[in-house]
Design a protein around this motif. Structure first.
Motif, PDB file in Angstrom:
ATOM      1  N   ARG A  91       0.824  -1.210   0.000  1.00 36.12           N
ATOM      2  CA  ARG A  91       0.000   0.000   0.000  1.00 36.12           C
ATOM      3  C   ARG A  91       0.862   1.264   0.000  1.00 36.12           C
ATOM      4  NH1 ARG A  91      -5.094  -0.590   3.925  1.00 36.12           N
ATOM      5  NH2 ARG A  91      -5.838   1.039   2.498  1.00 36.12           N
ATOM      6  N   SER A  92       2.131   1.117   0.374  1.00 35.73           N
ATOM      7  CA  SER A  92       3.074   2.241   0.296  1.00 35.73           C
ATOM      8  C   SER A  92       3.798   2.286  -1.048  1.00 35.73           C
ATOM      9  CB  SER A  92       4.113   2.133   1.423  1.00 35.73           C
ATOM     10  OG  SER A  92       3.494   2.161   2.688  1.00 35.73           O
ATOM     11  N   MET A  93       3.473   1.349  -1.934  1.00 38.15           N
ATOM     12  CA  MET A  93       4.082   1.255  -3.267  1.00 38.15           C
ATOM     13  C   MET A  93       5.592   1.058  -3.193  1.00 38.15           C
ATOM     14  SD  MET A  93       1.730   3.974  -5.407  1.00 38.15           S
ATOM     15  CE  MET A  93       1.793   5.264  -4.174  1.00 38.15           C
ATOM     16  N   ALA A  94       6.032   0.309  -2.176  1.00 31.84           N
ATOM     17  CA  ALA A  94       7.451   0.017  -2.000  1.00 31.84           C
ATOM     18  C   ALA A  94       7.793  -1.283  -2.718  1.00 31.84           C
ATOM     19  CB  ALA A  94       7.784  -0.106  -0.514  1.00 31.84           C
ATOM     20  N   PRO A  95       8.764  -1.288  -3.621  1.00 33.27           N
ATOM     21  CA  PRO A  95       9.095  -2.513  -4.356  1.00 33.27           C
ATOM     22  C   PRO A  95       9.778  -3.547  -3.455  1.00 33.27           C
ATOM     23  CG  PRO A  95      10.615  -0.745  -4.942  1.00 33.27           C
ATOM     24  CD  PRO A  95       9.576  -0.140  -4.059  1.00 33.27           C
ATOM     25  N   VAL A  96       9.054  -4.606  -3.126  1.00 33.14           N
ATOM     26  CA  VAL A  96       9.547  -5.650  -2.224  1.00 33.14           C
ATOM     27  C   VAL A  96       9.291  -7.015  -2.845  1.00 33.14           C
ATOM     28  CG1 VAL A  96       9.202  -6.790   0.011  1.00 33.14           C
ATOM     29  CG2 VAL A  96       9.279  -4.286  -0.119  1.00 33.14           C
ATOM     30  N   LEU A  97      10.314  -7.862  -2.826  1.00 37.32           N
ATOM     31  CA  LEU A  97      10.196  -9.249  -3.254  1.00 37.32           C
ATOM     32  C   LEU A  97      10.169 -10.123  -2.002  1.00 37.32           C
ATOM     33  CD1 LEU A  97      11.762 -12.134  -3.985  1.00 37.32           C
ATOM     34  CD2 LEU A  97      10.131 -11.244  -5.649  1.00 37.32           C
ATOM     35  N   ALA A  98       9.128 -10.893  -1.827  1.00 36.41           N
ATOM     36  CA  ALA A  98       9.015 -11.779  -0.671  1.00 36.41           C
ATOM     37  C   ALA A  98       9.161 -13.223  -1.129  1.00 36.41           C
ATOM     38  CB  ALA A  98       7.678 -11.585   0.031  1.00 36.41           C
ATOM     39  N   LEU A  99      10.045 -13.948  -0.460  1.00 35.77           N
ATOM     40  CA  LEU A  99      10.204 -15.375  -0.696  1.00 35.77           C
ATOM     41  C   LEU A  99       9.414 -16.134   0.374  1.00 35.77           C
ATOM     42  CD1 LEU A  99      11.404 -17.994  -1.815  1.00 35.77           C
ATOM     43  CD2 LEU A  99      13.465 -17.527  -0.458  1.00 35.77           C
ATOM     44  N   ALA A 100       8.391 -16.842  -0.045  1.00 35.33           N
ATOM     45  CA  ALA A 100       7.610 -17.675   0.867  1.00 35.33           C
ATOM     46  C   ALA A 100       8.003 -19.123   0.594  1.00 35.33           C
ATOM     47  CB  ALA A 100       6.115 -17.466   0.648  1.00 35.33           C
ATOM     48  N   SER A 101       8.916 -19.654   1.394  1.00 34.92           N
ATOM     49  CA  SER A 101       9.290 -21.044   1.156  1.00 34.92           C
ATOM     50  C   SER A 101       8.123 -21.961   1.527  1.00 34.92           C
ATOM     51  CB  SER A 101      10.563 -21.406   1.915  1.00 34.92           C
ATOM     52  OG  SER A 101      10.334 -21.425   3.303  1.00 34.92           O
ATOM     53  N   HIS A 102       8.126 -23.176   0.976  1.00 34.87           N
ATOM     54  CA  HIS A 102       6.930 -24.009   0.993  1.00 34.87           C
ATOM     55  C   HIS A 102       7.291 -25.431   1.428  1.00 34.87           C
ATOM     56  CE1 HIS A 102       2.827 -24.782   0.274  1.00 34.87           C
ATOM     57  NE2 HIS A 102       2.709 -24.459  -0.998  1.00 34.87           N
ATOM     58  N   ILE A 103       6.245 -26.189   1.763  1.00 34.66           N
ATOM     59  CA  ILE A 103       6.416 -27.590   2.142  1.00 34.66           C
ATOM     60  C   ILE A 103       6.916 -28.396   0.935  1.00 34.66           C
ATOM     61  CG2 ILE A 103       4.623 -27.409   3.895  1.00 34.66           C
ATOM     62  CD1 ILE A 103       2.747 -28.922   1.939  1.00 34.66           C
ATOM     63  N   PRO A 104       7.358 -29.642   1.139  1.00 31.96           N
ATOM     64  CA  PRO A 104       7.818 -30.463  -0.002  1.00 31.96           C
ATOM     65  C   PRO A 104       6.768 -30.514  -1.106  1.00 31.96           C
ATOM     66  CG  PRO A 104       8.380 -31.548   2.051  1.00 31.96           C
ATOM     67  CD  PRO A 104       7.536 -30.366   2.419  1.00 31.96           C
ATOM     68  N   ILE A 108       2.068 -31.041  -1.378  1.00 34.15           N
ATOM     69  CA  ILE A 108       1.146 -29.908  -1.489  1.00 34.15           C
ATOM     70  C   ILE A 108      -0.261 -30.415  -1.809  1.00 34.15           C
ATOM     71  CG2 ILE A 108       0.583 -27.830  -2.805  1.00 34.15           C
ATOM     72  CD1 ILE A 108       3.588 -27.397  -3.208  1.00 34.15           C
ATOM     73  N   GLY A 109      -1.220 -29.966  -1.027  1.00 37.83           N
ATOM     74  CA  GLY A 109      -2.613 -30.351  -1.226  1.00 37.83           C
ATOM     75  C   GLY A 109      -3.045 -31.565  -0.441  1.00 37.83           C
ATOM     76  N   LEU A 110      -2.157 -32.092   0.404  1.00 37.76           N
ATOM     77  CA  LEU A 110      -2.452 -33.324   1.138  1.00 37.76           C
ATOM     78  C   LEU A 110      -2.503 -33.101   2.654  1.00 37.76           C
ATOM     79  CD1 LEU A 110      -0.219 -35.772  -0.933  1.00 37.76           C
ATOM     80  CD2 LEU A 110      -2.699 -35.451  -1.092  1.00 37.76           C
ATOM     81  N   GLY A 111      -2.643 -31.856   3.086  1.00 36.83           N
ATOM     82  CA  GLY A 111      -2.761 -31.574   4.507  1.00 36.83           C
ATOM     83  C   GLY A 111      -1.498 -31.850   5.286  1.00 36.83           C
ATOM     84  N   TYR A 112      -0.368 -31.622   4.661  1.00 36.60           N
ATOM     85  CA  TYR A 112       0.936 -31.884   5.280  1.00 36.60           C
ATOM     86  C   TYR A 112       1.190 -30.938   6.454  1.00 36.60           C
ATOM     87  CZ  TYR A 112       5.980 -33.041   5.228  1.00 36.60           C
ATOM     88  OH  TYR A 112       7.244 -33.465   5.541  1.00 36.60           O
ATOM     89  N   PHE A 113       2.109 -31.319   7.335  1.00 39.21           N
ATOM     90  CA  PHE A 113       2.497 -30.498   8.478  1.00 39.21           C
ATOM     91  C   PHE A 113       2.883 -29.086   8.024  1.00 39.21           C
ATOM     92  CE2 PHE A 113       6.117 -29.187  11.327  1.00 39.21           C
ATOM     93  CZ  PHE A 113       5.349 -28.941  12.456  1.00 39.21           C
ATOM     94  N   GLN A 114       2.290 -28.090   8.631  1.00 39.35           N
ATOM     95  CA  GLN A 114       2.531 -26.671   8.356  1.00 39.35           C
ATOM     96  C   GLN A 114       2.063 -26.232   6.961  1.00 39.35           C
ATOM     97  OE1 GLN A 114       6.765 -25.988   9.305  1.00 39.35           O
ATOM     98  NE2 GLN A 114       6.112 -25.228  11.310  1.00 39.35           N
TER      99      GLN A 114
END
Length: 580
Positions: A91-104, A108-114
């Protein structure tokens, strides 16, 4: 020679885009990327104590440098913590790249831990949010994310499963040039001519400026002189337009002061320059309005427009100034300048009257002393709430100072995290965090980040033992205050226990020396100032509509709220008004 893995290639692309730091908290799915950073001298891993702080710090760095900044969170709960800071950056129009690391990836899609779905979760607070499901995707997808963040001004999120980050990267292809700055945008000739005609036809023109006037101070002043216009501003426009401004009539909005409200309502043409000012109750509905903005989605979403101009402010004014007829009638401008000075005369006494005896200390007085003692190129980060009020009315911009806050998102606890990001850009530049006791205590753990990296941030805690703005909201709604009182520790003692400089101030006579000593200290410092919880603020104009749902306390309680040295500037401007 060993081939790169995906994480190493990811890090190389960030470096090529100008990223110098990645703020975050380590975690298993993020480990391949963190290890790649460990082996990359051009990129530093900045360990914070909470991922929300990582996102706020990256957003502040991007606002200071104008370039791309980055943050990261591990899978599930780790990257979820980024979301509030990313909303603010976006909302401040600040250029930011966020890395959201993920489960194995196979889970994905199988209700894995976290398990969460970060590629979906972050879509509302980003221009681009996508999942890397194959190593061959990564280079193009990451570059696309970077182009979105820089080109559109805001957040991009890349979700990367930890197992894919560890896989062998595809053969390196031809390097792709990355955009690292935004272009200027010139309106079309038809819009320029229409704007010129409207200005020439108007007798009383007012300019109202927002953060889109960054870099256009000279053009706005030239334009105001040519058409004899008063110049008001929104909070995000303050740092860019208030200084060296003989046409200044103050700020409109909930934190406003001076004659900006009158100037926007008594003109016959209002020109909104680079502002997405959200409070339409403060905008007129019976005058002609033009809006100039580089983001077309902002045009007309706050008020009815007679003309929408798509372009950045500086280029638009450069096109308009030579074509518009110079006006000679100053009566409207001079009337607004006098109203502005008169309005400030009546409220400045709040922090000057018997301040040396007032206990608890006037927060207005604290802000004014900070303004006097801080460096000419200081960066101020400001917590949401009453600290916004004192910053808006007392901190004096000069073209070199910066004032950063959660001005569009309105989050608590932003000041300390933003100070971390601001200080990392330049350890020799003074960074001052104006923190409320509620905001500071919410993310107080990252005061330890200052100590760990020996960042010389100066944290000034306005300690009124309450959630002051929330209390005002309750009062305005006719409710008794409830759940707004904080039982606070001695924050200075906590700072000292953490290994930093800390001092507590309870009497006005102690304040100046305490701040001087803290500012001189080489490392991180905290000044815990016990301030008056009854110091309230009123906007310049109040209506029944404005009262609903917000802290317009003047409908219940009327107290003065001073405006510091802005009165001096208003008086100076009046001295320059030609006399008949």
């Amino acid at each position: 020679m060993a081939k790169q893995n995906v994480a190493e290639q990811f890090v190389d692309i960030l470096v090529s885009a100008g990223v110098r730091r990645l703020y975050g908290v380590v975690g298993d799915s993020l480990n391949p990327v963190v290890d790649a950073i460990r082996r990359t001298p051009a990129l530093d891993w900045i360990q914070v104590r909470h991922e929300e702080v990582a996102a706020f710090a990256a957003g502040a760095e991007a606002q200071i440098t104008g370039g791309l900044a980055a943050c990261a969170g591990s899978c599930g709960p780790g990257n979820l913590h980024l979301i509030n800071g990313l909303y603010d950056a976006h909302r401040s129009m600040a250029p930011v790249l966020a890395l959201a690391s993920h489960i194995p990836s196979a889970e994905i899609g199988l209700g894995y831990f976290q398990e969460t779905h970060p590629d979906q979760l972050f879509r509302e607070c980003s221009h681009y949010s996508e999942l890397i499901s194959n190593p061959k995707q990564m280079p193009r997808l990451l570059r696309t994310a970077i182009q979105h963040a820089i080109g559109r001004g805001g957040v991009s999120v890349v979700s990367l499963p930890g197992d894919i980050a560890s896989q062998e990267a595809p053969e390196k292809g031809a390097d792709t040039s990355l955009v690292t700055s935004r272009p200027t945008v010139r309106p079309g000739d038809a819009e320029i001519e229409a704007l010129v005609r409207m200005i020439d036809a108007a007798d009383r023109v007012t300019l109202f400026c927002g953060s889109g006037t960054a870099g256009a101070h000279a053009e706005v002043m030239q334009f105001a002189e040519r058409i004899k216009s008063p110049v008001g501003h929104a909070l995000r426009g303050k740092e860019w337009i208030q200084y060296d401004n003989p046409y200044d009539v103050g700020m409109s909005g909930l934190l406003g002061y001076g004659a900006a409200y009158e100037a926007t309502h008594e003109c016959d043409l209002l020109i909104l320059l680079g502002t997405d000012f959200p409070y339409n109750a403060f905008l007129p509905d019976d005058v002609k309005i033009v809006q100039v903005d580089v983001r077309p989605e902002h045009l007309g979403r706050r008020s009815r427009l007679d003309l929408a101009v798509w372009g950045d402010v500086r280029e638009t004014l450069r096109c308009v100034i030579p074509r518009v007829r110079a006006k000679t009638d100053r009566r409207f401008l001079d009337k607004m300048l006098k109203k502005h000075a008169d309005a400030l005369e009546g409220v400045v006494k709040a922090y000057t009257r018997k301040v040396e005896k007032h206990v608890p200390i006037h927060p207005e007085y604290v802000a004014s002393v900070i303004d006097d003692l801080a460096d000419g190129d200081a960066v101020f980060t400001v917590d949401t709430g009453m600290c916004n009020v004192w910053a808006a009315r007392y901190l004096s911009p000069n073209g070199r100072r910066r004032i950063i806050g959660s001005f569009s998102h309105g989050s608590m606890a932003n000041a300390l995290p933003q100070a971390i990001g601001a200080q990392f850009t330049d350890r020799n530049r003074q960074v001052v965090s104006l923190s409320g006791d509620g905001g500071f205590s919410m993310l107080m753990g990252d005061f330890l980040t200052l100590v760990q990296y020996d960042l010389p941030v100066k944290v000034i805690v306005f300690n009124n033992s309450s959630l002051g703005m929330v209390e005002l909201e309750m009062l305005v709604s006719g409710l008794p205050s409830y759940g707004t009182t904080n039982k606070n520790p001695d924050f200075a003692a906590i700072a000292r226990a953490a290994g930093a400089y800390g001092v507590r101030v309870e009497k006005p006579k102690q304040l100046t020396n305490a701040l001087k000593d803290a500012f001189k200290h080489k490392g991180p410092a905290l000044v815990d100032v016990v301030t008056d919880p009854n110091a309230l603020s009123i906007p310049p104009k109040i209506s029944a509509d404005m009262v609903t749902g917000f802290a317009l306390s003047a409908s219940k309680i009327v107290l003065d709220g001073g405006v510091g040295r802005m009165l001096q500037m208003a008086r100076s401007n009046l001295r320059n008004v030609p006399r008949p």
